[in-house]
Design an enzyme around this catalytic site. Structure first.
Site, mmCIF file in Angstrom:
data_model
loop_
_atom_site.group_PDB
_atom_site.id
_atom_site.type_symbol
_atom_site.label_atom_id
_atom_site.label_comp_id
_atom_site.label_asym_id
_atom_site.label_seq_id
_atom_site.Cartn_x
_atom_site.Cartn_y
_atom_site.Cartn_z
ATOM 1 N N SER A 41 0.914 -1.153 0.102
ATOM 2 C CA SER A 41 0.320 -0.086 0.056
ATOM 3 C C SER A 41 0.664 1.071 0.132
ATOM 4 O O SER A 41 0.060 2.171 -0.532
ATOM 5 C CB SER A 41 -0.748 -0.161 0.595
ATOM 6 O OG SER A 41 -0.522 -0.424 2.010
ATOM 7 N N ASP A 347 -3.761 7.876 8.328
ATOM 8 C CA ASP A 347 -4.192 7.188 9.072
ATOM 9 C C ASP A 347 -3.519 5.866 10.107
ATOM 10 O O ASP A 347 -4.036 5.474 10.526
ATOM 11 C CB ASP A 347 -5.035 5.939 7.665
ATOM 12 C CG ASP A 347 -4.330 5.138 7.289
ATOM 13 O OD1 ASP A 347 -3.253 5.384 7.235
ATOM 14 O OD2 ASP A 347 -4.680 4.224 6.558
ATOM 15 N N HIS A 350 -0.921 4.727 6.919
ATOM 16 C CA HIS A 350 0.275 5.521 6.150
ATOM 17 C C HIS A 350 0.559 7.416 5.985
ATOM 18 O O HIS A 350 -0.664 7.532 6.182
ATOM 19 C CB HIS A 350 -1.389 5.105 4.572
ATOM 20 C CG HIS A 350 -1.285 3.231 4.389
ATOM 21 N ND1 HIS A 350 -2.995 2.940 5.087
ATOM 22 C CD2 HIS A 350 -0.997 3.083 3.829
ATOM 23 C CE1 HIS A 350 -2.749 1.743 4.967
ATOM 24 N NE2 HIS A 350 -1.749 1.085 3.985
#
Ligand SMILES: *[C@@H]1O[C@H](CO)[C@@H](O)[C@H](O)[C@H]1NC(C)=O
Ligand SMILES: *[C@@H]1O[C@H](CO)[C@@H](O)[C@H](O)[C@H]1NC(C)=O
Ligand SMILES: *[C@@H]1O[C@H](CO)[C@@H](O)[C@H](O)[C@H]1NC(C)=O
Ligand SMILES: *[C@@H]1O[C@H](CO)[C@@H](O)[C@H](O)[C@H]1NC(C)=O
Length: 383
Positions: A41, A347, A350
């Site tokens: 991610s 978050d 990230h």
């Protein structure tokens, strides 16, 4: 009009004396027509979102003005790399809508690991597209786009397809390993996890070798970040034993594991240089960039580095960015903070666009790379 007979000189071998901290003037810039990215991610620009569920608002709010398949309020490091090289942002290979692969593709998927895991996406967010599958996707992409490119009767049939000769000039970027460590921390003791690192790193090397065999030559390898500094790990730490946290407030054991992975990754990259004689491999110390930012947040214009911009995490209750929950009879919406550009963590896992830009600015010029050359010169072999 199509150009044929283009002279390609992909491997300029230039001998230069690199003096620590000085500009490497003797190296010519590279013609990098495409980027192929592999990872999790940290560099997923829409793969896992296309495969499963779209990102929820407010993701994407800062730059895209809508959720754009990225776990951030805006651009990721890979987006800033593309911007820097004058290339468009990478479309995700798994995305079937609005994509353009003329200048590369992104095989990264959120939750991806180097090694195949036994945990599921639904239980733990572990991607079913780990690195070996991403390489498989790349091979299939290369074969099928080459077929369609060569079959095309009109130039317009080739729009959105990469030129076959660009695969050997492309930059192959990697940012993966964090989830192997995270999965290990969940399922193994520290000692057992440490013992698996050589296998993880070998599987990473096998992926690079697989791409080399298909003609890839220019590799840009990010090491893994300080996982023990992620606010989602530190937010639930209360009254830690002495030594559990380091002097910056990060979980020491977890960062030590990342550092051990990085040490072995670097050794492996050095071995690969000998094994893959026509490749250039750059090892990039993203860990130091991220840790440097977290350590100096205030001096760099950021707030508390452990602040989470988007998400509710209190009393061991986690409401992830963009979700709603009822807590003690009260409706809670995990929306974003008022000023994401002053927060490092989007978050809890990230980074924000502002942090990604800061990190990108510290790695693009090569000052944290081995060898220490800017990304625009990454095609050069340093003897
Ligand atoms: C997954 O399970 C198989 C079979 O039990 C085992 O051999 C393998 O090592 C496991 N993989 C990981 C990453 O734990
Ligand atoms: C959560 O609540 C917000 C504000 O009340 C709303 O805009 C949003 O659509 C809700 N999200 C979900 C996933 O239900
Ligand atoms: C819910 O309310 C009770 C009583 O006020 C409190 O003790 C508890 O910590 C609250 N739980 C959460 C998750 O906020
Ligand atoms: C690279 O960029 C960073 C961030 O702007 C700067 O601090 C550093 O001095 C630069 N290093 C070189 C070698 O240009």
């Amino acid at each position: 009009m199509e150009f044929t007979g283009v002279l390609i000189v992909p491997f300029l071998v230039v001998s230069v004396l690199i003096v620590e901290g000085e500009e490497v003037m003797a190296l010519p810039p590279c013609d990098i027509p495409a980027i192929y990215n592999f990872g999790d991610s940290n560099s997923d620009t829409g793969g896992i979102a296309a495969a499963f569920f779209p990102m929820a608002a407010p993701c994407g709010e800062t730059f895209f003005g809508r959720p754009a398949g990225r776990g951030s309020d805006g651009r990721l490091i890979i987006d800033f790399i593309a911007d820097h090289l004058g290339l468009p942002h990478l479309s995700a290979y798994l995305d079937s809508i609005g994509t353009n692969f003329q200048h590369g593709a992104n095989f990264a998927t959120g939750g991806a690991t180097i090694r195949q895991q036994n945990e599921s996406w639904f239980e733990h967010g572990v991607s079913p597209f780990p690195l070996d599958i991403q390489v498989e996707h790349h091979n299939q992409f290369q074969e099928r786009t080459t077929y369609f490119y060569n079959q095309a009767k009109e130039p317009s049939d080739r729009i959105r397809l990469p030129r076959p000769e660009d695969f050997s000039k492309a930059l192959y970027t990697f940012d993966i390993g964090q989830n192997d460590i995270a999965a290990g921390l969940r399922t193994l003791s520290i000692e057992k996890l440490r013992a698996t690192i050589p296998n993880i790193v070998n599987q990473f090397a096998a992926a690079v070798q697989g791409i080399y065999e298909k003609g890839g030559r220019i590799f840009w390898v990010h090491n893994t970040g300080p996982i023990g500094c992620l606010p989602v790990s530190t937010v639930n730490v209360h009254d830690p034993l002495p030594g559990y946290l380091d002097e910056k407030g990060c979980i020491k054991d977890q960062n030590d594991m990342a550092a051990e992975f990085n040490k072995q990754l670097k050794d492996k990259v050095i071995q690969l240089r000998a094994k893959l004689p026509q490749a250039t491999l750059t090892y990039v110390d993203v860990y130091s960039a991220k840790y440097g930012l977290i350590s100096n947040a205030k001096n760099q214009g950021f707030e508390d580095p452990f602040k989470i911009c988007c998400g509710y995490h209190k009393n061991s209750i986690d409401v992830w960015c963009g979700n709603n929950a009822t807590i003690n009879g009260t409706e809670v919406y995990a929306g974003s903070c008022t000023n994401p550009s002053a927060v490092i963590s989007w978050d809890g896992v990230h980074y924000t666009e502002a942090a990604n830009l800061w990190i990108a600015n510290h790695i693009i010029n090569g000052s944290l790379s081995d060898p220490p050359i800017p990304i625009t010169q990454a095609c050069n072999t340093i003897l």
